[in-house]
Design a protein around this motif. Structure first.
Motif, short mmCIF file in Angstrom:
data_model
loop_
_atom_site.label_atom_id
_atom_site.label_comp_id
_atom_site.label_asym_id
_atom_site.label_seq_id
_atom_site.Cartn_x
_atom_site.Cartn_y
_atom_site.Cartn_z
N GLY A 157 -13.92 9.98 -2.82
CA GLY A 157 -12.73 9.88 -2.66
C GLY A 157 -12.35 9.13 -2.65
N GLY A 158 -10.88 9.56 -1.64
CA GLY A 158 -9.77 7.92 -1.48
C GLY A 158 -8.98 8.36 -2.44
N ARG A 159 -8.96 7.02 -3.31
CA ARG A 159 -8.09 6.54 -4.53
C ARG A 159 -8.97 7.13 -5.28
NH1 ARG A 159 -4.56 2.19 -2.59
NH2 ARG A 159 -2.77 2.99 -2.35
N GLU A 160 -9.96 7.07 -6.05
CA GLU A 160 -10.65 7.92 -6.99
C GLU A 160 -10.19 9.15 -7.28
OE1 GLU A 160 -14.78 7.16 -6.11
OE2 GLU A 160 -14.86 5.38 -8.05
N LEU A 161 -10.68 9.66 -6.11
CA LEU A 161 -9.38 11.74 -5.94
C LEU A 161 -8.53 11.56 -6.48
CD1 LEU A 161 -11.67 14.07 -6.04
CD2 LEU A 161 -11.16 14.32 -2.93
N VAL A 162 -7.47 10.70 -6.30
CA VAL A 162 -6.24 11.47 -6.30
C VAL A 162 -6.38 10.74 -8.42
CG1 VAL A 162 -4.09 10.84 -6.23
CG2 VAL A 162 -5.46 10.51 -4.48
N ASP A 193 -7.84 21.60 -8.67
CA ASP A 193 -8.02 22.21 -7.92
C ASP A 193 -9.23 22.70 -7.80
OD1 ASP A 193 -7.53 23.08 -4.67
OD2 ASP A 193 -7.87 25.29 -5.52
N TYR A 194 -10.60 23.53 -8.55
CA TYR A 194 -11.51 23.18 -8.52
C TYR A 194 -12.72 21.90 -8.86
CZ TYR A 194 -10.23 28.77 -9.67
OH TYR A 194 -9.67 29.98 -9.74
N ALA A 195 -11.74 21.40 -9.63
CA ALA A 195 -12.34 20.18 -9.85
C ALA A 195 -12.54 19.07 -8.77
CB ALA A 195 -12.07 19.93 -11.33
N CYS A 196 -11.77 18.94 -8.33
CA CYS A 196 -11.24 17.90 -7.17
C CYS A 196 -12.38 18.50 -5.70
CB CYS A 196 -9.40 17.38 -6.59
SG CYS A 196 -9.21 16.82 -7.71
N ARG A 197 -11.77 19.77 -5.62
CA ARG A 197 -13.20 20.21 -4.45
C ARG A 197 -15.01 20.08 -4.48
NH1 ARG A 197 -10.90 25.95 -2.27
NH2 ARG A 197 -10.55 26.07 -4.20
N LEU A 198 -15.06 20.20 -5.65
CA LEU A 198 -16.40 20.05 -6.78
C LEU A 198 -17.01 18.44 -6.44
CD1 LEU A 198 -19.10 21.81 -7.46
CD2 LEU A 198 -18.00 21.69 -9.76
N ALA A 199 -15.67 17.83 -7.02
CA ALA A 199 -16.07 16.40 -7.10
C ALA A 199 -15.97 15.32 -5.34
CB ALA A 199 -14.81 15.56 -7.14
N ASP A 224 0.62 -1.21 0.05
CA ASP A 224 0.24 0.02 -0.07
C ASP A 224 0.96 1.14 0.14
OD1 ASP A 224 -3.18 -1.12 -0.13
OD2 ASP A 224 -2.92 -1.53 2.05
N GLU A 225 1.76 1.42 0.56
CA GLU A 225 3.14 1.77 1.17
C GLU A 225 3.40 2.42 -0.39
OE1 GLU A 225 6.70 3.68 3.42
OE2 GLU A 225 5.40 2.73 4.62
N ARG A 226 4.19 1.60 -1.25
CA ARG A 226 5.30 1.39 -2.34
C ARG A 226 3.37 2.52 -3.52
NH1 ARG A 226 9.12 -3.73 -2.82
NH2 ARG A 226 8.82 -3.96 -0.68
N ILE A 227 2.21 1.80 -3.36
CA ILE A 227 1.27 2.00 -4.17
C ILE A 227 0.95 3.76 -4.53
CG2 ILE A 227 -1.42 1.96 -4.67
CD1 ILE A 227 -1.12 -1.46 -4.80
N GLU A 228 1.00 3.88 -3.12
CA GLU A 228 0.84 5.73 -2.66
C GLU A 228 2.34 6.28 -3.23
OE1 GLU A 228 0.56 6.11 1.07
OE2 GLU A 228 -1.20 5.04 1.87
N ASP A 229 2.85 5.74 -2.70
CA ASP A 229 4.64 6.57 -3.69
C ASP A 229 4.35 6.64 -5.08
OD1 ASP A 229 5.38 6.76 -1.04
OD2 ASP A 229 7.09 4.87 -1.26
N LEU A 230 3.73 5.45 -5.94
CA LEU A 230 3.45 5.85 -7.51
C LEU A 230 2.33 6.27 -7.62
CD1 LEU A 230 3.70 1.52 -7.99
CD2 LEU A 230 5.28 3.40 -9.10
N GLU A 231 2.00 6.86 -6.66
CA GLU A 231 0.74 7.13 -7.11
C GLU A 231 1.95 8.61 -7.17
OE1 GLU A 231 -2.72 6.39 -4.16
OE2 GLU A 231 -3.20 5.16 -5.69
N ALA A 232 1.77 9.16 -5.87
CA ALA A 232 2.55 10.47 -6.03
C ALA A 232 4.50 10.71 -7.29
CB ALA A 232 3.86 10.52 -5.21
#
Length: 530
Positions: A376-381, A364-370, A327-335
């Motif tokens: 939420g979560g990974r969908e928002l990433v 920024d605008y789109a993510c706040r609206l989404a 999970d941590e490695r996947i978060e690093d990859l998403e970064a």
């Protein structure tokens, strides 16, 4: 022991230390035959378990499994827990090689119990060390350290030099992971000295590859290449492809850090070609390193493809309960993904003099609206990544059209509107974990069906694209264009309200509720452009 058997065992040991696994297995088979003739069950059992380990070293997994299963059964039948345990340990290593870490851990624990029953400190040290390796893979570094130190105690008691070399090597890797470079260097120096003392080139090769990693971490790239050369030469001579792949990955990192990107690409691709057949974890690591090289070369789409392959491999490995740190490695990859798409978005803006910061603000605008709309979560990433890439097709639109001060001709407008389709086609080879392409293709579609490129209407338009369109239009209105000044947030809102039938009514209602949150950012963007 007959002179014949003693001579054969000595020859087999020398061949094992030299990594000549096939020849060692043939020699041990002669020991087996001599043991049968002499009716020496001790030498029959000894030769069988060692043949099993040699076949594993030679890559003959099925033959190794058969031999070790037989040795384990025969060891149990003859009340030889030492032989039974060594065979179980070998079966655990085979399971680990194949990615079945649950079975590997089970077999290592069985072998450890048998070693305790046999009062065999070497076997207990080897199994403790293997359990430590699994703990390190899981990211349980304190547990790994405890296991390795315990293993070292057993192996010193057993006077097992080869076992101590492996344990020192693993302790060095652990300290390298923790960033404790002096401690890592000390363990590697000790492991290399012991390897050379007993002439064990297999372990010496492994130590050299790990020394290369250490030198990279210290920024000593010439020394890193020299150590990697030593290890690669050994494993090439032995035909050990998995260890060659480890060296090739490190070569790729060395050449990337040296600025020799073409050489980095060649070596990483060779590592990937090997690991695609043998080692998904190492391939995932190599693909991530490849993405970094491709990014430095400006090959953004190919970099995304490599990152995506790495992400897919790590996600598949996530199914294993033993890989808790995935999970941590996947978060690093998403970064890494987000950094790359942000960089690509900024390269798009570099062509259009009037859209600097557009991708970041729209994201920024789109993510706040989404988020208000329920994402939420990974969908928002991944949604944020789609927002950054929504105008990627503009890289193929001529700058004179992007920056034209007057109204576009019909032909120029048609070419500009093609950027949504071009962007979709550019991203087609990248199988994102979340579907980004509809955002790129459809963010200019209108709720009333008068948008482009496909004339979609209402709920035919992907939900993500409907969110993105509101953010995109608001930022376009509140920033300068070649043909007009930036509008104030209130002026932009008035225009959007007049055209509200072009927006998803539920999402537009959310936007109206959130308008006060967006207005300060829009005012700041307008002021910074003055």
């Amino acid at each position: 022991m007959t002179p014949e058997i003693a001579d054969l065992l000595e020859r087999a040991t020398a061949l094992e230390r030299a990594g000549q696994w096939t020849e060692a297995a043939r020699t041990l088979n002669l020991v087996y035959e001599a043991g049968v003739r002499a009716r020496s069950i001790e030498h029959v059992l000894e030769s069988m378990v060692r043949m099993g380990h040699c076949h594993r070293g030679a890559g003959a997994r099925e033959l190794s499994d058969d031999m070790l299963q037989f040795a384990m059964a025969l060891g149990g039948a003859h009340n030889r827990p030492d032989i039974e345990g060594r065979a179980a340990n070998g079966l655990g290593m085979l399971a680990q090689d194949g990615g079945d870490l649950v079975e590997a851990a089970r077999m290592y624990r069985v072998a450890h119990e048998l070693g305790d029953r046999a009062d065999d400190p070497e076997l207990m040290g080897e199994t403790e060390q293997n359990l430590g390796i699994l703990a390190a893979i899981r990211g349980e570094l304190d547990e790994a350290r405890r296991r390795y130190r315990s293993a070292l105690g057993f192996l010193e008691r057993a006077q097992s030099i080869r076992g101590r070399i492996s344990c020192l090597n693993n302790l060095a890797l652990l300290h390298l992971t923790l960033g404790e470079l002096p401690e890592s260097s000390g363990y590697l120096d000790a492991a290399l000295a012991l390897s050379l003392e007993v002439g064990d080139i297999v372990r010496a090769g492994g130590v050299q590859i790990n020394r290369a990693e250490l030198f990279v971490a210290r920024g000593e790239l010439d020394r890193a290449r020299e150590a990697c050369d030593e290890g690669f030469e050994i494993f090439s001579r032995l035909g050990d492809e998995p260890r060659q792949a480890e060296a090739l990955k490190i070569y790729g990192i060395i050449y990337r850090e040296s600025g020799k990107l073409h050489l980095a690409t060649i070596h990483l691709q060779q590592a990937i070609d090997i690991t695609r057949r043998t080692n998904p974890l190492l391939e995932a690591q190599a693909q991530r390193e490849m993405s970094r090289v491709l990014r430095l070369q400006g090959h953004n789409r190919q970099a995304l493809e490599a990152l995506n392959r790495s992400h897919a491999l790590f996600t598949a490995l996530q199914a294993s309960p033993d890989l808790a740190d995935i999970d941590e490695r996947i978060e690093d990859l998403e970064a890494d993904f987000l950094s790359l798409v942000r960089f690509w978005g900024e390269s798009i803006e570099a062509k259009d003099h009037y859209t600097m910061g557009h991708c970041a603000r729209v994201a920024d605008y789109a993510c706040r609206l989404a988020e208000r709309a329920g994402l939420g979560g990974r969908e928002l990433v991944w949604f944020r990544m789609g927002a950054f890439l929504h105008d990627v097709g503009k890289t193929e639109v001529p700058e004179e059209i992007l920056n034209k001060p007057g109204r576009l001709t019909d032909e120029e407008r048609a070419l500009m509107e093609r950027h949504t389709v071009i962007g979709d086609e550019m991203l087609a080879p990248v199988e994102f974990p979340w579907d980004i392409r509809p955002m790129v293709r459809s963010h200019h579609e209108r709720w009333d069906g008068r948008g482009y490129p496909d004339g979609l209407a209402g709920e035919e338009i992907p939900h993500s694209a409907r969110i993105l369109r509101i953010a995109d239009v608001f930022d376009a209105l509140t920033t300068a264009r070649s043909y007009r000044r930036p509008l104030s947030p209130d002026e932009a809102l008035e225009i959007m309200v007049e055209d509200e039938r072009s927006f998803d009514p539920e999402l537009f209602s959310l936007f109206l509720d959130m308008f006060h949150e967006f207005a300060p950012t829009a005012r700041g963007a307008a002021l910074s452009a003055l």
